[in-house]
Design a protein around this motif. Structure first.
Motif, PDB file in Angstrom:
ATOM      1  N   GLU A   1       0.873  -1.122   0.234  1.00 60.64           N
ATOM      2  CA  GLU A   1       0.142   0.117   0.155  1.00 60.64           C
ATOM      3  C   GLU A   1       0.858   1.151  -0.120  1.00 60.64           C
ATOM      4  N   ARG A   2       1.941   1.207   0.874  1.00 58.75           N
ATOM      5  CA  ARG A   2       2.780   2.470   0.850  1.00 58.75           C
ATOM      6  C   ARG A   2       4.108   1.935   1.124  1.00 58.75           C
TER       7      ARG A   2
ATOM      8  N   THR B   1       3.977   2.226  -5.929  1.00 55.97           N
ATOM      9  CA  THR B   1       3.469   0.817  -5.498  1.00 55.97           C
ATOM     10  C   THR B   1       2.211   0.724  -6.481  1.00 55.97           C
TER      11      THR B   1
ATOM     12  N   TYR C   1      -0.962   0.720  -6.110  1.00 55.37           N
ATOM     13  CA  TYR C   1      -1.779   1.523  -5.727  1.00 55.37           C
ATOM     14  C   TYR C   1      -1.710   3.022  -6.503  1.00 55.37           C
ATOM     15  N   ASP C   2      -0.494   3.213  -6.997  1.00 54.00           N
ATOM     16  CA  ASP C   2      -0.177   4.474  -7.620  1.00 54.00           C
ATOM     17  C   ASP C   2      -0.486   4.316  -9.113  1.00 54.00           C
TER      18      ASP C   2
ATOM     19  N   LEU D   1      -3.133   1.788 -10.025  1.00 49.60           N
ATOM     20  CA  LEU D   1      -4.492   1.485 -10.193  1.00 49.60           C
ATOM     21  C   LEU D   1      -5.436   2.550 -10.488  1.00 49.60           C
TER      22      LEU D   1
ATOM     23  N   LYS E   1      -8.452   5.071 -10.021  1.00 50.47           N
ATOM     24  CA  LYS E   1      -8.759   5.625  -8.946  1.00 50.47           C
ATOM     25  C   LYS E   1     -10.283   5.315  -8.395  1.00 50.47           C
TER      26      LYS E   1
ATOM     27  N   ARG F   1     -12.038  -0.488  -2.664  1.00 55.85           N
ATOM     28  CA  ARG F   1     -10.720  -0.942  -2.093  1.00 55.85           C
ATOM     29  C   ARG F   1     -10.420  -2.254  -2.205  1.00 55.85           C
TER      30      ARG F   1
END
Length: 266
Positions: A82-83, A90, A92-93, A95, A97, A101
């Motif tokens: 996640e971070r 990562t 999540y950067d 994917l 928005k 979740r």
């Protein structure tokens, strides 16, 4: 009337609700961000029957929705987390928005690319990750060096490397391109850096590693950075196949299930 619902640790309940993985939930609790009836919780060992009255960062936690499963073509150079304290990019950067979740099913190393499954359901995540479930993962590796088909076939009996035992691996030499070889490997345990360590033990230096399949779900022509969602009917069929699989039989469904697989691409 007495509430006869089973009790579970709050970390498990929050993971099932798709808030985060259990490990991340535990960290969130330690940071004082999870509360019950307005009182911050101090331990992930808290046992509850439901998430009624539970908030994360002041927001009520909604009841878990039906599980959803997504396919992500992970690029190289991004972390499956996640971070990152060091500020590295990562998943999540990368994917979109507008996705719900999601938590990753297993991990791919920083420099490993290909199919990464993501789900809204912590229970499904654990079910897919457990070695006892027997879900197959297939990788394609480009490596520098020489290896014989017989050496690869010997991996079917498993191998021990520096005290670590790796289970049966179905490996095949796809082709040679100059000083490089392409090898396809299918395994069920997915231990940390398993493919790289096994190939390095055989004298190869891996320069590219791509996961192309996880259970019946295939990377196919999903573009790098692309995301697709598994159809509900396919996910239901897959989960049913996992439940009915014999203990000593691979839990990957029949090809017919894989053949029906479809995804909405984002």
């Amino acid at each position: 009337m007495a509430d006869d619902r089973p009790q579970h640790r709050i970390a498990k309940l929050l993971a099932r609700a798709g808030v985060a993985s259990r490990r991340e939930v535990e960290r969130t609790i330690e940071e004082g961000r999870v509360a019950l009836d307005g009182v911050a919780l101090t331990t992930p060992a808290t046992v509850l029957r439901s998430l009624h009255g539970v908030t994360v960062d002041g927001q009520p936690v909604a009841a878990p929705e039906p599980a959803r499963l997504f396919l992500f073509h992970k690029p190289t150079g991004v972390l499956t987390t996640e971070r990152d304290p060091a500020g590295r990019p990562t998943i999540y950067d990368r994917l979109p928005k507008d996705l719900p979740r999601l938590v990753p099913v297993g991990r791919l190393d920083l420099n490993t690319e290909g199919l990464l499954l993501l789900t809204t359901d912590g229970g499904l995540k654990r079910q897919l990750e457990l070695p006892s479930t027997g879900v197959e993962r297939t990788y394609r590796a480009r490596a520098y060096g020489q290896v014989s088909q017989q050496q690869l076939e010997d991996l079917i009996d498993g191998i021990e490397i520096e005290g670590v035992r790796y289970g049966s691996i179905d490996a095949n030499l796809e082709r040679r391109t100059g000083a490089n070889v392409w090898v396809e490997m299918t395994l069920r345990e997915g231990k940390n850096r398993e493919v790289r360590r096994v190939l390095e033990h055989l004298g190869l230096r891996v320069s590219r590693l791509i996961r192309v399949r996880y259970g019946p779900f295939v990377l196919g022509d999903l573009p790098v950075g692309g995301v697709g969602e598994v159809r509900v009917a396919d996910l239901v069929a897959f989960r049913q196949a996992l439940k009915t699989a014999a203990p000593n039989r691979p839990a990957t469904p029949d090809v017919s299930v894989a053949g029906r697989f479809g995804a909405a691409v984002f």
